[in-house]
Design an enzyme around this catalytic site. Structure first.
Site, PDB file in Angstrom:
ATOM      1  CB  CYS A 149      -5.096   1.635  -3.238  1.00  0.00           C
ATOM      2  SG  CYS A 149      -3.695   2.465  -3.962  1.00  0.00           S
ATOM      3  CG  HIS A 242      -2.118   2.369   0.800  1.00  0.00           C
ATOM      4  ND1 HIS A 242      -0.924   1.730   0.532  1.00  0.00           N
ATOM      5  CD2 HIS A 242      -2.628   2.713  -0.417  1.00  0.00           C
ATOM      6  CE1 HIS A 242      -0.720   1.699  -0.777  1.00  0.00           C
ATOM      7  NE2 HIS A 242      -1.743   2.273  -1.371  1.00  0.00           N
TER       8      HIS A 242
END
Ligand SMILES: NC(=O)c1ccc[n+]([C@@H]2O[C@H](COP(=O)([O-])OP(=O)(O)OC[C@H]3O[C@@H](n4cnc5c(N)ncnc54)[C@H](OP(=O)(O)O)[C@@H]3O)[C@@H](O)[C@H]2O)c1
Length: 350
Positions: A149, A242
């Site tokens: 990710c 993120h």
């Protein structure tokens, strides 16, 4: 179910599994027909077995479905897999061997030389590696993976730069959301008011996956991109999204407006094919000085767009910037859905 491809979710009760359930609810091509998880969940109605953490309601049809054993017998051909790596290493080959098309989120097989690691905007051609998989030759089954990710946001920002200017060196520092650790994930006493400067194996994954994704398919193997790459990974008290601070040295020496244009104008295979989960704009640049921020920008393009900002000169490399992407959508379930849509258009799911 008429006209829709029935799909299964392996690891359906976890954070990524739940995101699959949510994203598949109104999908025009796929419909959830089978759910599996561990022995803990097996045999129970999904609505009881899963502690639902999504912000939309759990679809009642799915809530009533029984969680199946995690075995290929009785599973549909197309499987979205959201298992921990150690379990995936054992189960994904078993499903592929049995003839399933496994579209995986796990790191277990990503770096295996005959397993495509794909972001359709970046390296759709790497899907051809499937022709080298022994499972495919024997049973028609196969495994395709999407990246870690944190690698995915970075790679989406780097791909337009690599195409137009060439990359020499990359340094990336991540600030990764707690949902990246699954559920229940990081204990609140460890993360609240804190930063954890270590995520097991994350830096290695970011470095090797980035080079594989931006590498060249050469017959039956991918030659990794040749630039130097270093990652630092941190866990922060953010729910989803993120954020990464990135410095790059480029082969050509573009001006800032050329770089911003490269991001904003980047379009690729999923946009050309109009795949249902493809964002109209995969990478967008925000000129506001203090963006992107997870709170405001994580859902751009329904969570499928990577948002870049703060482009400025770097006194060590050439340029530095910030990139944000949604870890459980663009970094997991949405990435796998886009891979499956690409595979369907190419006839691999027949
Ligand atoms: N979270 C993210 O942002 C993210 C992003 C990209 C990739 N990934 C990757 O995606 C995978 C899943 O992550 P996650 O965050 O969803 O993890 P998670 O919340 O911990 O979920 C794990 C899932 O695996 C199931 N499971 C555990 N042991 C099993 C077994 N022996 N047999 C079958 N199923 C089993 C669990 O079922 P029970 O509920 O029955 O225990 C649950 O459904 C991991 O490989 C992770 O690295 C995660």
């Amino acid at each position: 179910m008429q006209n829709k491809t029935p799909v299964g979710i392996l690891g359906a009760t976890g954070i990524v599994g739940q995101r699959f359930v949510q994203m598949l609810e109104h999908h025009p091509w796929f419909e959830v027909a089978w759910l599996a998880a561990s022995d803990r969940s097996e045999g129970r109605p999904y609505g009881e077995a899963a502690r639902w953490r999504m912000k939309t309601a759990l679809p009642s049809r799915v809530a009533e479905m029984r969680v199946s054993p995690a075995q290929p017998q009785g599973a549909p051909r197309v499987i979205f897999a959201a298992l921990d790596a150690a379990i995936a290493a054992e189960l994904e080959p078993r499903f592929a061997e049995a003839g399933c098309a496994v579209v995986s989120n796990s790191s277990a097989l990503r770096m295996q030389s005959d397993v495509p690691l794909v972001v359709p905007e970046v390296n759709a051609d790497h899907v051809k590696l499937l022709e080298c998989q022994s499972w495919r030759r024997k049973s028609h089954g196969f495994v395709v993976t999407n990246p870690n990710c944190s690698a995915i946001g970075l790679v989406m920002a780097l791909a337009p730069l690599q195409q137009l200017f060439g990359i020499e060196t990359v340094m990336a520092v991540t600030m990764q959301a707690v949902s990246g650790a699954g559920y229940p994930g990081v204990a609140s006493l460890d993360i609240l008011g804190n930063v954890i400067p270590y995520i097991a194996k994350e830096e290695e994954k970011m470095e090797e996956e980035t080079l594989k994704l931006l590498g060249q398919l050469n017959g039956s193997k991918v030659v990794p991109a040749a630039f130097g790459m270093s990652a630092h990974c941190n866990r922060v008290a953010v729910e989803d999204g993120h954020t990464e601070s990135v410095s790059v040295r480029l082969k050509k020496k573009p001006q800032s407006d050329e770089i911003i244009r490269a991001w904003n104008e980047f379009r690729s295979v999923p946009q050309e094919l109009k795949l249902p989960s493809a964002p109209p704009q995969p990478v967008r640049y925000l000129p506001t000085a203090d963006r992107p921020q997870p709170r405001f920008d994580v859902d751009a393009g329904d969570g499928m767009t990577a948002t870049v900002g703060r482009l400025r000169p770097c006194s060590v490399l050439d340029w530095k910037f910030t990139v944000l992407s949604h870890n459980t959508i663009r970094g997991a379930a949405g990435a796998a859905l886009l891979n499956a849509e690409l595979l369907k258009v190419q006839g691999y799911l027949e």
